[in-house]
Design an enzyme around this catalytic site. Structure first.
Site, mmCIF file in Angstrom:
data_model
loop_
_atom_site.group_PDB
_atom_site.id
_atom_site.type_symbol
_atom_site.label_atom_id
_atom_site.label_comp_id
_atom_site.label_asym_id
_atom_site.label_seq_id
_atom_site.Cartn_x
_atom_site.Cartn_y
_atom_site.Cartn_z
ATOM 1 C CD GLU A 20 -2.746 1.692 0.256
ATOM 2 O OE1 GLU A 20 -3.276 0.538 -0.340
ATOM 3 O OE2 GLU A 20 -2.869 2.944 0.406
ATOM 4 C CB SER B 40 13.986 10.554 19.766
ATOM 5 O OG SER B 40 14.508 10.099 18.302
ATOM 6 C CD GLU C 224 12.737 -1.383 14.785
ATOM 7 O OE1 GLU C 224 13.427 -1.771 15.573
ATOM 8 O OE2 GLU C 224 12.164 -0.341 14.721
HETATM 9 P P1 GTP Z 1 11.772 1.523 21.102
HETATM 10 O O1 GTP Z 1 10.395 1.185 21.367
HETATM 11 O O2 GTP Z 1 11.779 2.210 19.784
HETATM 12 O O3 GTP Z 1 12.424 1.882 22.230
HETATM 13 O O4 GTP Z 1 12.473 -0.055 20.469
HETATM 14 P P2 GTP Z 1 12.280 -1.479 21.092
HETATM 15 O O5 GTP Z 1 13.486 -2.113 21.393
HETATM 16 O O6 GTP Z 1 11.528 -1.428 22.393
HETATM 17 O O7 GTP Z 1 11.410 -2.357 20.257
HETATM 18 P P3 GTP Z 1 9.566 -2.623 20.126
HETATM 19 O O8 GTP Z 1 9.909 -3.717 18.818
HETATM 20 O O9 GTP Z 1 9.134 -2.597 21.175
HETATM 21 O O10 GTP Z 1 9.366 -1.451 19.252
HETATM 22 C C1 GTP Z 1 9.965 -0.530 18.133
HETATM 23 C C2 GTP Z 1 9.018 0.329 17.526
HETATM 24 O O11 GTP Z 1 7.655 -0.564 17.311
HETATM 25 C C3 GTP Z 1 8.569 1.402 18.247
HETATM 26 O O12 GTP Z 1 9.299 2.731 17.991
HETATM 27 C C4 GTP Z 1 7.225 1.889 17.650
HETATM 28 O O13 GTP Z 1 7.154 2.277 16.457
HETATM 29 C C5 GTP Z 1 6.562 0.256 17.342
HETATM 30 N N1 GTP Z 1 5.823 -0.098 18.497
HETATM 31 C C6 GTP Z 1 6.153 -0.874 19.286
HETATM 32 N N2 GTP Z 1 5.281 -1.130 20.336
HETATM 33 C C7 GTP Z 1 4.142 -0.528 19.926
HETATM 34 C C8 GTP Z 1 2.888 -0.066 20.437
HETATM 35 O O14 GTP Z 1 2.554 -0.692 21.520
HETATM 36 N N3 GTP Z 1 2.271 0.859 19.819
HETATM 37 C C9 GTP Z 1 2.573 1.558 18.779
HETATM 38 N N4 GTP Z 1 1.924 2.450 18.044
HETATM 39 N N5 GTP Z 1 3.858 1.388 18.377
HETATM 40 C C10 GTP Z 1 4.701 0.282 18.809
#
Ligand code: GTP
Ligand code: MG
Length: 230
Positions: free
Chosen positions: A65, A76, A166
């Site tokens: 899409e 950040s 990523e």
């Molecule tokens: P960060 O969240 O970036 O600190 O990385 P992490 O090592 O915790 O990895 P994780 O896979 O949890 O998340 C990576 C990214 O996935 C985030 O920055 C968001 O873009 C997305 N993401 C993860 N969990 C959520 C969630 O619960 N809600 C939303 N809207 N996005 C999420």
């Protein structure tokens, strides 16, 4: 012939990337737009665009899409380092922060997420470093997406290196939920009353069911057009 400026730039690139795998910010370079990450995102987007074109000509529809890319803001990155409790240095960045370059690919249908993953996996240029499948195993809050860390070959100033990107892959329904959840919870710093959490998780489940319904509809429509052809 190398001008001094060129060798200086080359040294900067060398310090900014690991020739094996991984990626770094040039030491102390927090403000400048990080060229390596730009290049990596462009290169990956090109690869995926060509897969998309091939797919479209073979199947008659585009499985994708839209694609969005972003480079994490220095502020950040610093926040995240602080959250992780690590010092801001180039080495730490490479170890700890894998999402400086980020790509989000949104699909109409959930099965196509896995077909693209397979194509990325097969690509000789791209290395898949890890996969986190929050589609098969959603997060407790309901979040669904497939996260893949891909290492992309980049050449800058004549130096070859690999840069990590990523990639988040999800359907329109999953993207709809994640976007709205982000808007809703942004100012709450993720601490919300339990009933709200439950409602959000159930909304995510509804989005998952919608994906399955749409898949079933697609197979029905495809079988109709097969019958037409007979
Ligand atoms: P960060 O969240 O970036 O600190 O990385 P992490 O090592 O915790 O990895 P994780 O896979 O949890 O998340 C990576 C990214 O996935 C985030 O920055 C968001 O873009 C997305 N993401 C993860 N969990 C959520 C969630 O619960 N809600 C939303 N809207 N996005 C999420
Ligand atoms: Mg997280």
């Amino acid at each position: 012939q190398d001008t001094p400026e060129k060798s200086e730039r080359e040294a900067l690139v060398r310090s900014a990337c690991d020739p094996e795998d991984g990626s770094l910010f040039p030491d102390g370079d927090w403000v400048q737009p990080p060229l390596l990450y730009r290049h990596a995102l462009e290169k990956l987007e090109e690869e995926i665009e060509s897969i998309r074109r091939e797919w479209k000509s073979a199947e008659g529809f585009s499985p994708i899409e839209h694609i969005k890319t972003r480079i994490k803001e220095p502020a950040s990155i610093l926040n995240k380092l602080e959250r992780l409790g690590v010092e801001a240095s180039a080495e730490r960045l490479a170890d700890q922060i894998h999402d400086i370059a980020g790509m989000r690919i949104v699909f109409p249908f959930v099965t196509d997420v896995y077909l693209l993953l397979e194509r990325i996996w097969q690509s000789p240029d791209l290395h898949v470093l890890w996969i986190r499948d929050y589609i098969m195993e959603p997060k407790p809050n309901g979040y669904r997406s497939l996260h893949v860390l891909v290492s992309v070959p980049v050449t800058l100033e004549g130096v070859d290196c690999r840069v990590r990107v990523e990639v988040q892959m999800r359907t329109l329904a999953m993207d709809f939920w994640a976007s709205l959840e982000h808007i809703l919870l942004y100012k709450y710093d993720r601490r919300v009353p339990e009933h709200l959490e439950q409602e959000l998780a159930s909304a995510a489940g509804a989005a998952g069911e919608l994906d399955h319904k749409m898949l079933a509809l697609r197979s029905e429509v495809l079988s109709l057009s097969d019958e037409d052809e007979r």
